[in-house]
Design a protein around this motif. Structure first.
Motif: not given
Length: 172
Positions: A166-172
């Motif tokens: 559930g995490r996306t890092y870094p953000k685009k």
């Protein structure tokens, strides 16, 4: 007529996300602390500074925030460190003036460069009030401990936030 504000409560963070934040912060700060303890033992050097605690909150616990993104983490800390060292070097006997000059200028530089990272303000302040060990580093402070420590924490953030569901890092 009175003005009313409706406060909408934020959703409570899930227990799993809290655990992932804890894991990231623990490993990130532990890595920097362990390297300070074992690689730098017997020297007056450190890889850990107080502002890294606030960075840990952002990159492990608020990884969606624009303030937590790698550009902000690295740029905010490094630029603020340079500003703080400069303020101290300009006003070494006037800490009461060097301190606000460092923080205010660091904010302006971070805003100008699009690298706002609130812990950067503390990094600038530490360059002024950090004591003789920090002052002796001069501009090396921006590279060691600041850039090196922030980079190590970033590496852990990239791994933990990739592994955590559930995490996306870094953000685009």
């Amino acid at each position: 007529m009175g003005m009313y504000t409706i406060v909408v409560p934020r959703p409570i963070t899930s227990k799993w996300q809290i655990l992932w934040s804890w894991i990231g912060a623990f490993i990130g700060i532990a890595l920097v602390s362990l390297l300070t303890r074992f690689a730098l033992e017997g020297t007056s050097l450190t890889l850990i500074i107080g502002s890294f605690g606030a960075s840990a909150v952002l990159i492990y616990g608020a990884e969606d925030s624009p303030l937590a993104q790698p550009r902000n983490l690295m740029g905010g800390h490094i630029l603020s460190a340079i500003v703080g060292v400069t303020a101290f070097q300009i006003l070494p006997d006037q800490l009461w003036l060097a301190a606000p000059l460092a923080v205010a200028t660091a904010i302006a530089v971070m805003q100008f460069t699009g690298t706002v990272h609130p812990p950067g303000g503390a990094t600038a302040l530490i360059a002024v009030i950090g004591g003789e060990n920090i002052h002796q580093l001069g501009y090396i402070y921006a590279l060691f401990p600041v850039a090196t420590g922030a980079f190590l924490m970033l590496l852990i953030a990239l791994v933990v936030n990739k592994v955590a569901p559930g995490r996306t890092y870094p953000k685009k």
